[in-house]
Design an enzyme around this catalytic site. Sequence first.
Site, PDB file in Angstrom:
ATOM      1  N   HIS A   1      -4.852  28.960 -11.525  1.00  0.00           N
ATOM      2  CA  HIS A   1      -4.479  27.551 -11.395  1.00  0.00           C
ATOM      3  C   HIS A   1      -3.542  27.337 -10.204  1.00  0.00           C
ATOM      4  O   HIS A   1      -2.416  27.825 -10.221  1.00  0.00           O
ATOM      5  CB  HIS A   1      -3.786  27.142 -12.706  1.00  0.00           C
ATOM      6  CG  HIS A   1      -3.345  25.728 -12.776  1.00  0.00           C
ATOM      7  ND1 HIS A   1      -2.058  25.361 -13.090  1.00  0.00           N
ATOM      8  CD2 HIS A   1      -4.022  24.572 -12.602  1.00  0.00           C
ATOM      9  CE1 HIS A   1      -1.969  24.049 -13.113  1.00  0.00           C
ATOM     10  NE2 HIS A   1      -3.143  23.539 -12.817  1.00  0.00           N
TER      11      HIS A   1
ATOM     12  N   HIS B   1      -1.048  19.419  -4.357  1.00  0.00           N
ATOM     13  CA  HIS B   1      -1.270  18.783  -5.665  1.00  0.00           C
ATOM     14  C   HIS B   1      -0.835  17.326  -5.737  1.00  0.00           C
ATOM     15  O   HIS B   1      -1.602  16.447  -6.116  1.00  0.00           O
ATOM     16  CB  HIS B   1      -0.566  19.583  -6.770  1.00  0.00           C
ATOM     17  CG  HIS B   1      -0.803  19.005  -8.132  1.00  0.00           C
ATOM     18  ND1 HIS B   1      -0.026  18.007  -8.671  1.00  0.00           N
ATOM     19  CD2 HIS B   1      -1.761  19.259  -9.056  1.00  0.00           C
ATOM     20  CE1 HIS B   1      -0.485  17.675  -9.860  1.00  0.00           C
ATOM     21  NE2 HIS B   1      -1.537  18.421 -10.121  1.00  0.00           N
TER      22      HIS B   1
HETATM   23  O1  G3P Z   1      -8.061  22.051 -13.778  1.00  0.00           O
HETATM   24  C1  G3P Z   1      -6.957  21.934 -14.591  1.00  0.00           C
HETATM   25  C2  G3P Z   1      -5.798  21.283 -13.915  1.00  0.00           C
HETATM   26  O2  G3P Z   1      -5.770  21.619 -12.565  1.00  0.00           O
HETATM   27  C3  G3P Z   1      -5.736  19.794 -14.037  1.00  0.00           C
HETATM   28  O3  G3P Z   1      -4.508  19.260 -13.776  1.00  0.00           O
HETATM   29  O4  G3P Z   1      -2.500  18.441 -12.682  1.00  0.00           O
HETATM   30  O5  G3P Z   1      -2.897  20.877 -12.818  1.00  0.00           O
HETATM   31  O6  G3P Z   1      -4.221  19.490 -11.275  1.00  0.00           O
HETATM   32  P1  G3P Z   1      -3.500  19.532 -12.578  1.00  0.00           P
HETATM   33 MG    MG Z   2      -5.630  20.798 -10.432  1.00  0.00          MG
END
Ligand code: G3P
Ligand code: MG
Length: 255
Positions: free
Chosen positions: A17, A59
């Site tokens: 992630h 992000h």
């Molecule tokens: O794919 C899971 C996750 O990336 C979704 O939320 O906010 O971490 O980009 P975020």
């Molecule tokens: Mg994400």
Amino acid sequence: MKSLLDLVTLPHLVVAHRGASGIAPENTLTAIGLALEAGALMVEIDVQITTDDQVVVFHDPSLERTSNGHGEICRSSYEELKKLDAGAWFAERFRGEKIPLLADVFQLIRGKACINVEIKSPAPGEDWQKRIRLITAATTSAAMMPFTLFSSFHHDSLRYLNSLQLGFHTAALLPSGDQRLPSLVLQDTGCQAFVCSLRELTPELGADIAAHDIFTGVYTINTTQDAELALLRHARGLVTDFPERILAYLAAREK
Ligand code: G3P
Ligand code: MG
């Protein structure tokens, strides 16, 4: 190198992630490199567009949390972003880390892993269709189509992307408060895969996933207990900030 079509046949897939974001600044080349070193076969990243239409890996819509910049990223040019530090906020030893271009990430990951590019939900009034065209064009021109999964909470983005018929695989992220079963979400969006949080992955959703054999990713799985629960509920993609830890857990479980 395994393509996406190979990965979806695996019993489990560890998805790093924002890279190995538990041990390095998220969405940077160092975090992604560490995820690859750990052996993650998929890395999830987030993308944003600059004023000069460059696709960058970042992000938040604003720069403050994960860089030394200020303001909205969509109001900055790539030349301006290049001057920023995207590492020191996490730890001093990462000072000098840059905001990467999507193309830089493709170069690093090519031949080693697949990539999950998350398409963020639009800002009010934004030309989000143009943003999707820029992202898919960057992916196609890097010849990364067989290795790229696009995901989004914004289902109109996914429907638009699917309508372009570029051959990309897509995953629907479950929007907060959406009570529908995964099979209905896939029917509605035309996506091939489904992603939700562990909290949302109830036994009822797990049963639907099993009944329809839906490739499901779940986030954010940072402990072995959470990994166990996710697998019990038929998720196969474990989205984690600590890919090394979850890979070690899966290896031990298979012994
Ligand atoms: O794919 C899971 C996750 O990336 C979704 O939320 O906010 O971490 O980009 P975020
Ligand atoms: Mg994400």
